[in-house]
Design a protein around this motif. Structure first.
Motif, short mmCIF file in Angstrom:
data_model
loop_
_atom_site.label_atom_id
_atom_site.label_comp_id
_atom_site.label_asym_id
_atom_site.label_seq_id
_atom_site.Cartn_x
_atom_site.Cartn_y
_atom_site.Cartn_z
N SER A 183 0.94 3.93 3.88
CA SER A 183 2.04 3.05 3.57
C SER A 183 1.98 1.77 4.58
CB SER A 183 3.36 4.24 2.59
OG SER A 183 2.39 4.86 2.07
N LEU A 184 1.68 0.61 3.44
CA LEU A 184 2.45 -0.52 4.23
C LEU A 184 2.56 -1.62 3.25
CD1 LEU A 184 0.34 -2.98 4.70
CD2 LEU A 184 -0.95 -0.92 5.99
N LYS A 185 3.79 -2.48 3.76
CA LYS A 185 4.11 -3.96 3.38
C LYS A 185 3.55 -4.70 3.54
CE LYS A 185 7.31 -2.58 -0.58
NZ LYS A 185 8.82 -2.49 -0.30
N ILE A 186 3.59 -6.21 3.53
CA ILE A 186 2.93 -7.65 4.01
C ILE A 186 3.64 -8.66 3.11
CG2 ILE A 186 1.92 -9.16 5.68
CD1 ILE A 186 -0.24 -6.93 5.46
N GLU A 187 4.72 -8.96 3.67
CA GLU A 187 5.26 -10.44 3.39
C GLU A 187 4.70 -11.81 3.23
OE1 GLU A 187 9.51 -10.96 4.08
OE2 GLU A 187 9.95 -8.81 3.62
N GLU A 188 4.54 -12.59 2.17
CA GLU A 188 4.01 -13.89 2.23
C GLU A 188 4.18 -14.69 4.08
OE1 GLU A 188 3.51 -18.06 -0.40
OE2 GLU A 188 4.75 -16.69 -1.05
N GLY A 189 3.76 -14.93 4.51
CA GLY A 189 4.12 -15.65 5.91
C GLY A 189 3.37 -14.73 6.84
N LYS A 190 3.80 -13.22 6.50
CA LYS A 190 3.95 -12.60 7.73
C LYS A 190 2.70 -12.11 7.60
CE LYS A 190 8.25 -12.62 7.53
NZ LYS A 190 9.17 -13.56 9.01
N VAL A 205 0.91 -1.03 -0.13
CA VAL A 205 -0.02 0.11 0.04
C VAL A 205 1.14 1.33 -0.19
CG1 VAL A 205 -1.59 1.28 0.99
CG2 VAL A 205 -1.22 -1.12 0.92
N ASN A 206 0.44 2.43 -1.07
CA ASN A 206 1.59 3.43 -0.82
C ASN A 206 0.65 4.90 -1.32
OD1 ASN A 206 3.61 1.65 -1.47
ND2 ASN A 206 3.05 1.19 -3.22
N ASN A 207 0.60 5.44 0.23
CA ASN A 207 0.50 6.90 0.32
C ASN A 207 -1.28 6.68 0.18
OD1 ASN A 207 0.59 9.48 1.03
ND2 ASN A 207 0.67 9.78 -0.96
N LEU A 208 -1.89 5.72 0.63
CA LEU A 208 -3.74 5.18 0.81
C LEU A 208 -4.41 6.51 1.48
CD1 LEU A 208 -5.55 3.98 -0.33
CD2 LEU A 208 -5.94 2.61 1.43
N LYS A 209 -5.34 6.86 0.77
CA LYS A 209 -6.20 8.11 0.90
C LYS A 209 -7.25 7.85 1.16
CE LYS A 209 -2.62 12.24 1.01
NZ LYS A 209 -2.46 13.51 0.90
N ILE A 261 -9.31 8.44 -2.54
CA ILE A 261 -8.82 9.69 -2.94
C ILE A 261 -8.08 9.44 -3.72
CG2 ILE A 261 -8.12 11.88 -2.81
CD1 ILE A 261 -9.17 12.00 0.60
N SER A 262 -6.89 8.90 -3.29
CA SER A 262 -5.59 9.05 -3.85
C SER A 262 -4.97 7.12 -2.91
CB SER A 262 -4.64 9.75 -4.47
OG SER A 262 -4.66 10.19 -3.09
N GLY A 263 -4.40 6.71 -3.94
CA GLY A 263 -2.70 5.84 -3.69
C GLY A 263 -3.40 4.73 -4.59
N ASP A 264 -2.01 3.59 -3.79
CA ASP A 264 -1.63 2.43 -4.79
C ASP A 264 -2.48 1.01 -3.02
OD1 ASP A 264 -1.50 3.44 -7.30
OD2 ASP A 264 0.66 3.54 -6.54
N ILE A 265 -3.16 0.34 -4.03
CA ILE A 265 -3.11 -1.34 -3.14
C ILE A 265 -2.63 -2.18 -4.10
CG2 ILE A 265 -4.69 -2.35 -2.14
CD1 ILE A 265 -6.69 -0.18 -1.65
N ILE A 266 -1.88 -2.55 -4.05
CA ILE A 266 -1.38 -3.52 -4.32
C ILE A 266 -1.79 -5.23 -4.02
CG2 ILE A 266 0.10 -4.77 -6.22
CD1 ILE A 266 1.42 -2.01 -6.11
N VAL A 267 -2.07 -6.27 -4.73
CA VAL A 267 -2.00 -7.48 -3.64
C VAL A 267 -1.64 -8.47 -4.56
CG1 VAL A 267 -3.59 -9.47 -3.05
CG2 VAL A 267 -4.49 -7.20 -2.98
N ASP A 268 -0.75 -9.37 -4.70
CA ASP A 268 0.00 -10.42 -5.40
C ASP A 268 0.79 -9.52 -5.89
OD1 ASP A 268 1.35 -12.77 -5.67
OD2 ASP A 268 -0.57 -13.50 -6.13
N GLY A 269 1.05 -8.50 -6.36
CA GLY A 269 1.52 -7.70 -7.49
C GLY A 269 0.06 -7.20 -8.32
N ARG A 270 -0.98 -7.16 -8.19
CA ARG A 270 -2.00 -6.76 -8.68
C ARG A 270 -2.74 -5.34 -8.33
NH1 ARG A 270 -7.49 -10.88 -10.30
NH2 ARG A 270 -8.46 -8.79 -11.15
N LYS A 271 -3.04 -4.18 -9.36
CA LYS A 271 -3.67 -3.19 -8.83
C LYS A 271 -4.77 -3.74 -8.28
CE LYS A 271 -3.22 1.84 -9.56
NZ LYS A 271 -2.86 2.73 -10.17
N GLY A 302 -5.67 9.31 11.91
CA GLY A 302 -5.98 8.63 10.53
C GLY A 302 -4.52 8.21 9.40
N GLN A 303 -3.48 8.31 10.55
CA GLN A 303 -2.02 8.35 9.35
C GLN A 303 -1.54 7.41 10.75
OE1 GLN A 303 -0.89 12.82 10.53
NE2 GLN A 303 -0.58 12.82 8.70
#
Length: 335
Positions: A30-37, A8-12, A67-77, A234-235
């Motif tokens: 913004s956040l990131k989670i790896e497989e198994g975590k 997740v990048n700069n989600l609003k 509003i804005s930002g990216d959500i990417i699940v297993d490489g798929r936006k 919110g942050q």
């Protein structure tokens, strides 16, 4: 570094009230989670945790708006996708969501197996009922739920059993990301323990690839998740490993949360309990500077006029504050 399941990048996102006022409940996350975590999200009521959970699914309906930002699940936006596409192709098999008090949403007049059929038929309408029953029977038994639960109505189950049943149904399609919002709240200690064991089993047996566990109880996350991030107004104000966040919080809000909760772990339980004064700010009109400044015992005049940036430490830890790590530790040592 493992495969990233959720990025997740700069989600609003915001709520629009009936008076057409904007409430920015998720502001630049913004956040990131790896497989198994697994990642824990902590914070008091009103800080945006549940809104973040809803926002991460990419499925929006009034009054919540993207509003804005990216959500990417297993490489798929998935951010910006049409709601129908998200519902048909993402929810359930890519991301599963367990809302607060989910056990109360079960229709008391319907057998549990019918809920399983509804979930699976939403993605595979042609799957025979016998195959669905066999799949559900096997999954329930692996997760410690007896087969007879499938033929029961929700009113015949205890609160703990209902919550475990909801979790089993929600993950029947083996999603890549599970978002659980307060899954053990309103349960007795024994039921909480069983729910947490079930969440661990889902990870260990590979039925889910990664997990976000949301709660206001920081110590609970220490026993469930690999990493923890603390949310305020919110942050995200701090991110780190579970051990760092419980035993060595850096942000004054994280420290305040830990100081206001009874923690059984050695080295923390001896500390005197303290309360965080005040309440979170109104997000219709958030403060100009640091959003925690009015409640922070270490705030300086600059904190109320200058927005703090996220400080990234060499070990990957992050916190949002105007004080350097060295200054933070000096202040805490002299407090």
């Amino acid at each position: 570094m493992g495969k990233v399941m959720l990025e997740v990048n700069n989600l609003k996102t915001k709520y629009v009230t009936r008076f057409h006022e904007d409430v920015y409940a998720v502001d630049g996350v913004s956040l990131k989670i790896e497989e198994g975590k697994s990642l824990g999200v902590a914070g008091e009521s009103g800080c945006g945790k549940s809104t973040l959970a809803l926002s991460l699914m990419g499925y929006y309906f009034a009054p919540l708006h993207y509003i804005s930002g990216d959500i990417i699940v297993d490489g798929r936006k998935i951010s910006g996708m049409k709601p129908d596409d998200v519902r048909k192709n993402i929810l359930g098999n890519e991301i599963a969501y367990i809302p607060q008090a989910a056990m109360n949403a079960l229709n008391p007049t319907q057998k549990i197996i019918r809920f399983v059929e509804d979930v699976i038929h939403a993605h595979d309408p042609k799957m025979p009922r016998k195959d669905i029953y066999d799949l559900a029977k096997e999954r329930f038994q692996i997760l410690g739920l007896p087969e007879e639960v499938l033929q029961k109505h929700a009113v015949e189950l205890s609160g703990g059993m209902k919550q475990r049943t909801v979790i089993a149904i929600s993950t029947i399609l083996s999603p890549k990301v599970l978002i659980a919002d307060e899954p053990s709240s309103a349960l007795d200690v024994t039921s909480q323990k069983m729910v947490i064991k079930m969440m661990r089993d889902l990870m260990e047996k590979g039925f889910i690839k990664s997990m976000i566990f949301i709660t206001h109880e920081l110590p609970l996350l220490y026993n469930v998740t690999d990493d923890i991030m603390v949310m305020y107004a919110g942050q995200i104000v701090e991110k780190g490993t579970a051990k760092e966040m419980v035993f060595d919080p850096l942000h004054p809000y994280s420290k305040g949360l830990m100081g206001s909760i009874i923690v059984p772990e050695e080295g923390v339980r001896e500390q005197k309990l303290t309360a965080i004064p005040g309440t979170p700010p109104n997000l219709k009109h958030p403060p100009e500077g640091c959003r925690f400044a009015d409640r922070c015992p270490y705030a300086q005049p600059t904190c109320r006029g200058m927005k703090p940036e996220v400080i990234e430490l060499p070990n990957g830890r992050e916190y949002r504050c105007l004080m350097s790590e060295r200054k933070v530790r000096e202040v805490y040592a002299n407090a």
